[in-house]
Motif scaffolding. Structure first.
Motif: not given
Length: 548
Positions: A61-67, A91-113
């Motif tokens: 329910m909070e920041d997608p970065r924390d999730l 993961l369905h929740l964070v799928h639609a999130y668009i991070p702007t920084d490198l750390y969270h972009t790469a983390l999202q990519f690794r977890l989703l893929r």
């Protein structure tokens, strides 16, 4: 150490002088586990799991970065198998999130893929210039670089941006290592040594638990859950190992076949690395038994048997009749009987749980394995040096991972039963089998070729490649690393394109990760006294994590 072949001639036997195991079965039987899935430990685990579910729900329910960070933590702590539904929803929740920084972009990519979700490597284009190079202002972002380096290992063939990401992050992390605080410096060192995507699940769980408890932002619920879960799961592994030790004493290979490698514990670790979840205990034991018997059969083909005897063993497997073993030399009768009985256990277990006759599949892969080893024995005994391509065509089968995968799939197959017959029947053309077995073969050869050549086994990938391409040993090793990386990309591609059910690809990846772990410090099945190996065995099977 000569024995008759039954035809009046006495073949010259080679003894590889394998050192004895340092793990005595009586020592194994004497061990006790302070934590089990019983009594107060089971009750406490249930409480902690419910608390962790509440934590996931609250964080969702909070920041997608924390999730994203929470999902990563749960997976690395080794407890994600308790929360598959919750993680999938998150993961369905964070799928639609668009991070702007490198750390969270790469983390999202690794977890989703890594969990089978669709995501394009184009998400990294915003960090590159018009030439496709990563921007200079990222060079000091240690967390971002480390996250990028880990994400880059989930690339598939043709994703040039991820190859650039791997090179860029590795180079700059190497430049920064001398300037980092100890905790982050250790994380960087470990990742550059072995990226997360190639780490064995249970070894990484132990490693990350020890690191996580030093994190000032840690969750006490997750830390206690991870420690207790690790300890009670370790108790399950120890119970299995005791049963295996009793079986191993009964078949008595150590006394009957003194020329071979007694490596029961190593084989159980391979099984744990390939099939780690607690509900697959029988599958783990079946896999460990194959490895233990297969190691001796490998020694028969590498060192002990005559070509005539080796061919007769394959004929006996093809006929698959306990009476046939009477036609074999005495030492082969021991192997055949143990193999026959262990395969029968796999068949009976699969028949009970799957309503499927798996004998043709297991027998077929065992025969293919022995035929592969026969070909190598013929090369070695005749002095023939195959080309590298000729070697690989045979060696991906002779490594034995094909049989291990087949038996392991039957051990976890409740969720993939409908897919199994087709996949197993077509193993010879399956990319899933081929790439996993190829990784196993090349990693093995990288770490064992020197010792093999010293004892007279001259045919391996390094040697064949050096001769065919006229390169140095170091160049050959570098090119083998490149082939291993490409095979990992092909496995990743199967996840991206849903080529197989995710549990099947995941087991293949777990097996490949296990191979990387056990050969990290040399030949896991030869060396017995290196501290790194002893620590690995103790931490996985014997030494529980202290609980506060």
């Amino acid at each position: 150490m000569n024995s008759s072949t039954g035809q009046g001639n006495v073949p010259r036997r080679r003894n590889a002088d394998h050192v004895p195991s340092i793990w005595d079965p009586q020592f194994i039987m004497s061990l006790t586990a302070p934590y089990t899935y019983e009594d107060e430990h089971a009750a406490r685990l249930e409480v902690l799991k419910e608390d962790a579910k509440s934590l996931i729900a609250a964080t969702s329910m909070e920041d997608p970065r924390d999730l994203l960070k929470l999902i990563d933590t749960i997976q690395r702590l080794g407890v994600a198998y308790h929360f598959e539904k919750e993680i999938k929803v998150a993961l369905h929740l964070v799928h639609a999130y668009i991070p702007t920084d490198l750390y969270h972009t790469a983390l999202q990519f690794r977890l989703l893929r890594g969990n089978g979700f669709s995501i394009s490597s184009d998400v990294f284009n915003k960090f590159t210039d018009k030439d496709g190079k990563f921007m200079d202002n990222l060079r000091e972002d240690v967390a971002g670089l480390l996250s990028l380096f880990e994400a880059a290992h989930l690339g598939i063939p043709g994703e040039d941006v991820l190859e650039e990401a791997k090179s860029f992050s590795r180079n700059h992390l190497n430049l920064l290592t001398g300037k980092l605080e100890s905790n982050i410096a250790e994380q960087v060192r470990q990742s550059l040594d072995v990226p997360l995507h190639r780490r064995m699940v249970r070894s990484e769980a132990r490693n990350f638990i020890e690191a996580y408890q030093r994190d000032s932002a840690k969750s006490s619920v997750l830390l206690e859950l991870a420690k207790l879960d690790y300890n009670v799961l370790q108790a399950t592994y120890l119970k299995e190992l005791k049963e295996l030790a009793e079986w191993w004493e009964d078949i008595n290979f150590k006394e009957k076949l003194p020329f071979g490698r007694d490596r029961l514990i190593e084989c159980h670790i391979v099984a744990v690395g390939s099939i780690s979840n607690p509900q697959f205990s029988q599958g783990r034991k079946n896999a460990a038994k194959f490895c233990a018997i297969g190691t001796y059969v490998d020694d028969v083909y590498d060192n002990y048997g005559s070509i005539d005897e080796l061919e007769k063993f394959i004929e006996a497997l093809d006929r698959w009749d306990i009476k046939v073993m009477e036609e074999l030399p005495e030492y082969m009768k021991v192997c055949y009987l143990a193999l026959y009985n262990s395969v029968d256990e796999v068949v009976q277990d699969a028949s009970k749980h799957l309503d499927l006759d798996v004998l043709p599949y297991v027998k077929d892969t065992w025969i293919a394995y022995c035929k592969g080893m026969l070909k190598e024995a013929q090369w070695n005994q005749s002095g023939y040096m195959p080309t590298f391509d000729e070697y690989l065509k045979n060696a991906w089968i002779s490594i034995g991972a094909l049989v291990l995968l087949t038996i392991s799939y039957f051990g976890i197959s409740e969720s993939i039963t409908e897919y199994l017959p087709h996949c197993i029947e077509n193993w010879s053309t399956s990319e899933l089998f081929y790439q996993t077995c190829l990784i196993s073969r090349l990693v093995d050869d990288l770490m064992t070729s020197k010792a093999e050549m010293e004892r007279g086994e001259t045919v391996n990938s390094i040697r064949c490649y050096m001769i065919q391409h006229d390169v140095s040993e170091e160049e050959a090793q570098d090119d083998m690393e490149g082939l291993i990386s490409y095979s990992w990309k092909k496995l990743n591609e199967m996840v991206v394109h849903n080529s197989y059910p995710l549990p099947m690809v995941k087991l293949a990846m777990d097996t490949a990760q296990c191979v990387h772990r056990i050969y990290k410090y040399g030949d896991f099945f030869a060396t017995q006294t290196t501290q790194a190996k002893i620590d690995c065995v103790r931490k996985l099977l014997f030494e529980s994590i202290p609980m506060e």
